[in-house]
Design an enzyme around this catalytic site. Structure first.
Site, PDB file in Angstrom:
ATOM      1  N   LYS A   9      15.816  22.311 -11.209  1.00  0.00           N
ATOM      2  CA  LYS A   9      15.145  21.036 -11.441  1.00  0.00           C
ATOM      3  C   LYS A   9      16.026  20.008 -12.156  1.00  0.00           C
ATOM      4  CE  LYS A   9      11.505  20.008 -10.703  1.00  0.00           C
ATOM      5  NZ  LYS A   9      10.318  20.211 -11.532  1.00  0.00           N
ATOM      6  N   GLU A  58       9.783   8.686 -16.827  1.00  0.00           N
ATOM      7  CA  GLU A  58       8.379   9.067 -17.026  1.00  0.00           C
ATOM      8  C   GLU A  58       7.920   8.768 -18.445  1.00  0.00           C
ATOM      9  OE1 GLU A  58       8.371  12.775 -13.811  1.00  0.00           O
ATOM     10  OE2 GLU A  58       8.561  13.169 -15.951  1.00  0.00           O
ATOM     11  N   HIS A  77       0.830  -1.220   0.000  1.00  0.00           N
ATOM     12  CA  HIS A  77       0.000   0.000   0.000  1.00  0.00           C
ATOM     13  C   HIS A  77       0.864   1.270   0.000  1.00  0.00           C
ATOM     14  CE1 HIS A  77      -3.410  -2.645   0.946  1.00  0.00           C
ATOM     15  NE2 HIS A  77      -2.623  -3.181   1.857  1.00  0.00           N
ATOM     16  N   SER A 128      14.296  21.969 -16.292  1.00  0.00           N
ATOM     17  CA  SER A 128      13.091  22.783 -16.475  1.00  0.00           C
ATOM     18  C   SER A 128      13.440  24.045 -17.255  1.00  0.00           C
ATOM     19  CB  SER A 128      12.512  23.163 -15.111  1.00  0.00           C
ATOM     20  OG  SER A 128      11.567  24.204 -15.233  1.00  0.00           O
TER      21      SER A 128
END
Length: 460
Positions: A282, A289, A155, A276
């Site tokens: 960043k 992804e 979980h 970024s």
């Protein structure tokens, strides 16, 4: 010139021709189409259907077309309806009337079925070897981190202590199943359909088994109507591709989460991250992804072909032309995703100290504390209740099971003694789990040894 123009008295609509054409994507089948035609021509000559002289001219002409395409001397024209038309027209231009004999005893229906099966056999073998390379990377990294302690989760909550080596080998098992699934799929792909004709074979005395042997197929299709209308093998491949994508996506999800500041378990190499355009600080795990996102493409390819095939009567229907882009896209997507994921994983840095600290939080040794009481004679359900109350006590007092005193332990049960601290030490918790498949060094070593044997047996 159309291969089917004799029946028609009117030119095709230009928009319809563009809509009907498949050359823009099926041109990548040129090698398979040519090799299939070479085997077909050899068979026609063997069976006395065409002369050996014509067969020799056809085969030499086809080989010259293949050489010219591969060298770049011949560009595949997108004015042709499909790759089969282009190659046949090129052949006739080069050798004359003999080229027109090549299509004897076959149809584009069984021809394209052959081409796509030959293509998929190669694609499956290539993807399997990429999976082998990925599994080698996983095994190597797991061996390095066989003693790196980290929390295991259920979980997404800290559950029990494991090692990074144990964690990574879970993904090895997923990709091993993927490899084996592809091997099973290969059996259904490895069936030779040529000779089925449009749907009802041929009146010529052809030898289909000769063609199968020439092209390296293990068997010949049993029913001609099924052979030209079957796309099950493609759907099966796409299902395998979707599962591989799902496993890559799950792994990427881990890496994305682990690379966040909140987890900080891992640092992905700069070569596999981007920045970024507005926030200079960043470092984004964009590659992970993107691989995760491409799983959607693989699912889409599968559903696309399922939907195309769901209402088709026997035998061949033009709808089936829609299969190729899905197959090509899935193979390309997997090839790129597996390759880049393997490189990304091999260059990642794991923060062992952060993982260890996380494993000490969240009471990951609570089950071991309960087992301690069980080994002292207490029923497990009673032990579970006591440790649950002990955890509540720790939370209320800002402590954990490793820092409370033996006097505090005894408030909950007289069975606790000084040895409880050793019993719930994380190293002890892990190393005592020597059950086959467990996280102990002994068990993970067996996993890695078995993995290495599997890889050695299946490497090409």
């Amino acid at each position: 010139m159309k291969l089917w123009g004799g029946r028609f008295t009117k030119e095709a609509d230009k928009a319809m021709e563009r809509f009907n054409s498949s050359i823009s994507f099926d041109k990548r089948l040129y090698k398979y189409d040519i090799n299939g035609s070479i085997a077909h021509a050899a068979m026609l000559a063997k069976c006395g259907i065409i002369s050996r002289e014509d067969a020799k001219s056809i085969i030499e002409g086809l080989k010259s077309i293949l050489d010219d395409i591969e060298s770049g001397k011949l560009k595949i024209s997108e004015d042709a309806e499909d790759i089969h038309t282009f190659i046949e027209q090129q052949l006739t231009c080069r050798i004359g009337t003999a080229g027109q004999r090549l299509h004897t005893a076959r149809s584009r229906n069984d021809q394209v079925a052959l081409d796509i099966r030959m293509y998929l056999k190669d694609a499956i073998s290539q993807i399997q070897q990429l999976l082998i390379s990925l599994m080698e990377t996983i095994t190597d990294v797991a061996f390095i981190h066989i003693d790196t302690i980290m929390p295991g989760y259920t979980h997404l909550q800290r559950a029990q202590p494991v090692t990074l080596g144990h964690y990574l080998m879970a993904y090895f098992q997923m990709f091993k199943r993927d490899y084996e699934r592809l091997g099973d799929c290969y059996k259904r792909v490895d069936i030779m359909p040529l000779g089925s004709g449009a749907l009802a074979t041929s009146t010529y005395p052809i030898d289909r088994h000769f063609v199968a042997e020439k092209l390296g197929f293990s068997s010949v299709s049993e029913n001609s109507m099924d052979a030209v209308s079957d796309r099950d093998f493609e759907i099966e491949f796409l299902n395998c591709a979707a599962l591989i994508g799902m496993h890559l996506s799950r792994f990427c999800e881990e890496l994305v989460i682990w690379s966040s500041a909140e987890f900080n378990f891992i640092e992905l190499d700069d070569a596999f991250c981007t920045g970024s355009s507005i926030m200079p600080q960043k470092k984004n795990p964009d590659v992970a992804e993107l691989i995760r996102g491409k799983t959607g493409r693989l699912y889409g390819d599968l559903i696309r072909l399922f939907t195309v095939m769901k209402g088709l009567p026997l035998a061949y229907n033009k709808d089936m032309q829609e299969d190729k882009e899905a197959i090509f896209d899935a193979a390309d997507t997997l090839t790129d995703s597996i390759s880049i994921f393997s490189a990304m994983l091999s260059t990642a840095t794991f923060h062992k100290d952060v993982m260890l600290k996380a494993a000490y939080g969240g009471f990951t040794n609570a089950t071991d504390a309960a087992d301690y009481l069980v080994k002292k004679g207490m029923p497990f359900r009673q032990a579970h209740e006591i440790i649950g109350r002990l955890v509540v006590y720790c939370i209320e007092n800002g402590k954990d099971l490793s820092t409370i005193s033996i006097e505090e332990y005894k408030q909950f049960s007289d069975l606790f003694d000084e040895d409880i601290k050793g019993a719930i030490d994380l190293k002890t918790c892990i190393q005592n789990r020597k059950v086959y498949g467990g996280p102990s060094r002994e068990s993970v070593t067996v996993m890695i040894d078995n993995a290495k044997k599997f890889l050695e047996e299946h490497k090409k």
